[in-house]
Design a protein around this motif. Sequence first.
Motif, short mmCIF file in Angstrom:
data_model
loop_
_atom_site.label_atom_id
_atom_site.label_comp_id
_atom_site.label_asym_id
_atom_site.label_seq_id
_atom_site.Cartn_x
_atom_site.Cartn_y
_atom_site.Cartn_z
N THR A 3 50.21 51.30 39.21
CA THR A 3 48.88 51.13 38.65
C THR A 3 48.95 51.17 37.13
OG1 THR A 3 47.86 52.08 40.61
CG2 THR A 3 46.54 52.07 38.60
N PRO A 29 38.99 42.28 52.68
CA PRO A 29 39.37 43.69 52.77
C PRO A 29 38.18 44.55 53.21
CG PRO A 29 39.06 43.06 50.48
CD PRO A 29 38.95 41.80 51.30
N SER A 31 37.31 47.25 51.81
CA SER A 31 36.73 47.87 50.61
C SER A 31 35.67 46.94 50.00
CB SER A 31 37.83 48.14 49.59
OG SER A 31 38.41 46.92 49.18
N ASN A 33 35.39 45.93 47.05
CA ASN A 33 35.85 45.50 45.73
C ASN A 33 36.31 44.05 45.70
OD1 ASN A 33 38.29 45.70 47.04
ND2 ASN A 33 39.26 47.00 45.51
N ARG A 119 38.51 39.47 43.26
CA ARG A 119 38.91 40.73 43.87
C ARG A 119 39.59 41.64 42.85
NH1 ARG A 119 42.72 36.94 44.82
NH2 ARG A 119 44.90 37.52 44.94
N GLY A 123 41.53 50.25 42.81
CA GLY A 123 40.32 50.97 43.18
C GLY A 123 39.68 50.51 44.47
N TRP A 124 38.72 51.29 44.93
CA TRP A 124 38.02 51.01 46.17
C TRP A 124 36.74 50.23 45.92
CZ3 TRP A 124 38.74 50.97 51.25
CH2 TRP A 124 37.63 50.94 52.08
N SER A 125 35.92 50.71 45.00
CA SER A 125 34.65 50.04 44.71
C SER A 125 34.70 49.42 43.33
CB SER A 125 33.50 51.05 44.77
OG SER A 125 32.28 50.40 44.45
N ASP A 126 33.96 48.33 43.16
CA ASP A 126 33.92 47.66 41.86
C ASP A 126 32.51 47.68 41.26
OD1 ASP A 126 32.51 45.86 43.36
OD2 ASP A 126 33.80 44.16 42.93
#
Length: 148
Positions: A3, A29, A31, A33, A119, A123-126
């Motif tokens: 990362t 996905p 998620s 994001n 995309r 991270g999980w959320s954007d």
Amino acid sequence: MSTLDLLRGRGPAGLPPPVPVDFEHLVLPPSPNAHLAAPPGVTNERHETIPLLPISPEAAWAALRMAGEGVPRCWKLAEWPDRRQVQWVVRTRFANFPDILAGQVVPLPGGSGFFLFSRSLIGWSDFGVNRRRVAAWRARLDEALRAG
């Protein structure tokens, strides 16, 4: 690739080599994001539909290839002309997070369809960034096509 490598890079630096998106077999996905806009009747994996445009695939491809021009913190990663697909990396202003945006033109009866898939790589959320990016790029494409 860590990362930290992704965050330290500028432009496409630090990213894995780009590969084309197989929209026919793409599974979104779990998620929140990512955001996919797709033409009608081509896939059930989508968040929104982009209406079919009554233009040639060549005109649509020319507009798509230029869509990233002048976008801040945006670099073209790769093009696959045989697929009419192009990808960009767009880095966020504050944290330098790299997001990938892929676009593709598909010829359909009556015109051309667009895929736009944004995309996050980290991270999980954007917080809705990819949805808003797809909306902005749709507007850029509409403007480019109107300008002819």
